[in-house]
Write a protein that holds these residues in place. Structure first.
Motif, PDB file in Angstrom:
ATOM      1  N   VAL A  73     -71.500   8.923   5.172  1.00  0.00           N
ATOM      2  CA  VAL A  73     -72.353  10.039   4.744  1.00  0.00           C
ATOM      3  C   VAL A  73     -72.922  10.756   5.969  1.00  0.00           C
ATOM      4  O   VAL A  73     -72.898  11.997   6.054  1.00  0.00           O
ATOM      5  CB  VAL A  73     -73.493   9.541   3.839  1.00  0.00           C
ATOM      6  CG1 VAL A  73     -74.515  10.657   3.613  1.00  0.00           C
ATOM      7  CG2 VAL A  73     -72.952   9.060   2.501  1.00  0.00           C
ATOM      8  N   LEU A  74     -73.413   9.986   6.933  1.00  0.00           N
ATOM      9  CA  LEU A  74     -73.967  10.583   8.147  1.00  0.00           C
ATOM     10  C   LEU A  74     -72.888  11.291   8.959  1.00  0.00           C
ATOM     11  O   LEU A  74     -73.118  12.372   9.513  1.00  0.00           O
ATOM     12  CB  LEU A  74     -74.643   9.499   8.993  1.00  0.00           C
ATOM     13  CG  LEU A  74     -75.914   8.889   8.397  1.00  0.00           C
ATOM     14  CD1 LEU A  74     -76.362   7.670   9.207  1.00  0.00           C
ATOM     15  CD2 LEU A  74     -77.034   9.916   8.331  1.00  0.00           C
ATOM     16  N   SER A 124     -72.131  14.651   7.336  1.00  0.00           N
ATOM     17  CA  SER A 124     -73.203  15.623   7.476  1.00  0.00           C
ATOM     18  C   SER A 124     -73.372  16.105   8.909  1.00  0.00           C
ATOM     19  O   SER A 124     -73.749  17.257   9.141  1.00  0.00           O
ATOM     20  CB  SER A 124     -74.525  15.016   6.983  1.00  0.00           C
ATOM     21  OG  SER A 124     -75.558  15.976   7.009  1.00  0.00           O
ATOM     22  N   ILE A 165     -81.049   8.101   2.332  1.00  0.00           N
ATOM     23  CA  ILE A 165     -79.798   8.242   1.585  1.00  0.00           C
ATOM     24  C   ILE A 165     -79.968   7.572   0.222  1.00  0.00           C
ATOM     25  O   ILE A 165     -80.328   6.398   0.127  1.00  0.00           O
ATOM     26  CB  ILE A 165     -78.617   7.597   2.337  1.00  0.00           C
ATOM     27  CG1 ILE A 165     -78.438   8.251   3.713  1.00  0.00           C
ATOM     28  CG2 ILE A 165     -77.330   7.742   1.519  1.00  0.00           C
ATOM     29  CD1 ILE A 165     -77.351   7.613   4.557  1.00  0.00           C
ATOM     30  N   LEU A 205     -78.004  12.848   0.618  1.00  0.00           N
ATOM     31  CA  LEU A 205     -78.620  12.685   1.934  1.00  0.00           C
ATOM     32  C   LEU A 205     -79.794  13.644   2.061  1.00  0.00           C
ATOM     33  O   LEU A 205     -79.654  14.837   1.790  1.00  0.00           O
ATOM     34  CB  LEU A 205     -77.601  12.983   3.036  1.00  0.00           C
ATOM     35  CG  LEU A 205     -78.144  13.023   4.470  1.00  0.00           C
ATOM     36  CD1 LEU A 205     -78.562  11.631   4.928  1.00  0.00           C
ATOM     37  CD2 LEU A 205     -77.114  13.613   5.426  1.00  0.00           C
ATOM     38  N   THR A 213     -82.501  14.677   4.972  1.00  0.00           N
ATOM     39  CA  THR A 213     -82.969  14.529   6.351  1.00  0.00           C
ATOM     40  C   THR A 213     -83.857  15.706   6.731  1.00  0.00           C
ATOM     41  O   THR A 213     -83.639  16.832   6.277  1.00  0.00           O
ATOM     42  CB  THR A 213     -81.796  14.456   7.361  1.00  0.00           C
ATOM     43  OG1 THR A 213     -81.109  15.717   7.403  1.00  0.00           O
ATOM     44  CG2 THR A 213     -80.825  13.362   6.991  1.00  0.00           C
TER      45      THR A 213
END
Length: 243
Positions: free
Chosen positions: A115-116, A119, A202, A213, A215
């Motif tokens: 996921v990170l 992104s 998350i 997500l 952030t």
């Protein structure tokens, strides 16, 4: 893992960016399908065969996440860790719950790092330790986000309901596992120059096969305003010399 576009989330992120107070806000709220694409399946199979991958990996400290990210919680206020056994009993279920919530499966760790990676494509989180993540509950997570945002976003009190409404529609938090991410101070967007503070969470909803997500990076606005503080007189100097 496929990015699921949301015009509502994009529009909301833009309103927060334009409402920043004395800083630059980099806000992300993105939805991803948990279904692996071909390249991810290949990478996962390679990791699956590696002797370095234990069956379960230890998670980071929940209390450390909440205390460090939310100054409104006093040092004398003790938060119950999600993995602590309930005082109401000592059954086998409590023991199993303790083990599960203090660790993470290698597959889930892989998903979170992907996921990170999706992104932030200019950075690589593939080797991130499991201890960079921690389980958090929804109430503490939302309180942390609200306490941070209300100090740097104009009229956040008006916008907060829209934020959590979008989260509710996208992922149904009550049915989610929620993980915090804490930078390990390597080359990542949460520790780069100019980043004053950052938070990252998350959400994973297994029935929906979906991740969200969330952030927030608070960036110094000084670099963006340099041209205003120190205007460029080079063209004027060149014209004077020519005369």
């Amino acid at each position: 893992m496929k990015f699921l576009e949301s015009s509502e989330m994009d529009a909301f992120a833009q309103t927060l960016t334009t409402g920043a107070i004395d800083c630059v806000i980099d806000f992300k709220m993105e939805t991803y399908s948990s279904k692996m694409v071909t390249s991810e399946k290949k990478l996962w199979k390679e990791n699956d065969k590696s002797v370095m991958w234990c069956e379960r990996q230890p998670l980071g400290s929940y209390e450390e996440v909440v205390m460090s990210a939310s100054p409104s919680v006093g040092h004398n206020h003790r938060l119950r860790h999600l993995s602590e056994r309930s005082c109401s009993g000592g059954s086998d279920t409590d023991v199993d719950d303790y083990c599960i919530k203090d660790s993470i499966s290698r597959k889930r760790l892989y998903d979170l790092t992907q996921v990170l990676n999706c992104s932030f494509p200019d950075h690589d989180f593939s080797n991130t330790s499991s201890e960079a993540f921690a389980f958090v509950n929804y109430n503490d997570m939302s309180r942390i986000v609200d306490s941070k945002m209300e100090t740097v976003v104009r009229d956040y009190a008006v916008r907060r309901e829209e934020l959590w409404g979008l989260i509710e529609d996208a992922i149904v938090p009550k049915d989610c596992e929620i993980y915090s991410f804490k930078s390990q101070f390597e080359d990542d967007p949460f520790t780069e120059d100019g980043c004053m503070w950052a938070i990252a969470f998350i959400f994973y909803n297994k029935p929906l096969k979906r991740f969200v997500l969330l952030t927030v990076r608070c960036l110094s606005g000084r670099l963006d305003n340099t041209s205003e503080v120190f205007p460029d007189f080079s063209e004027d100097e060149d014209e004077t010399q020519q005369k």
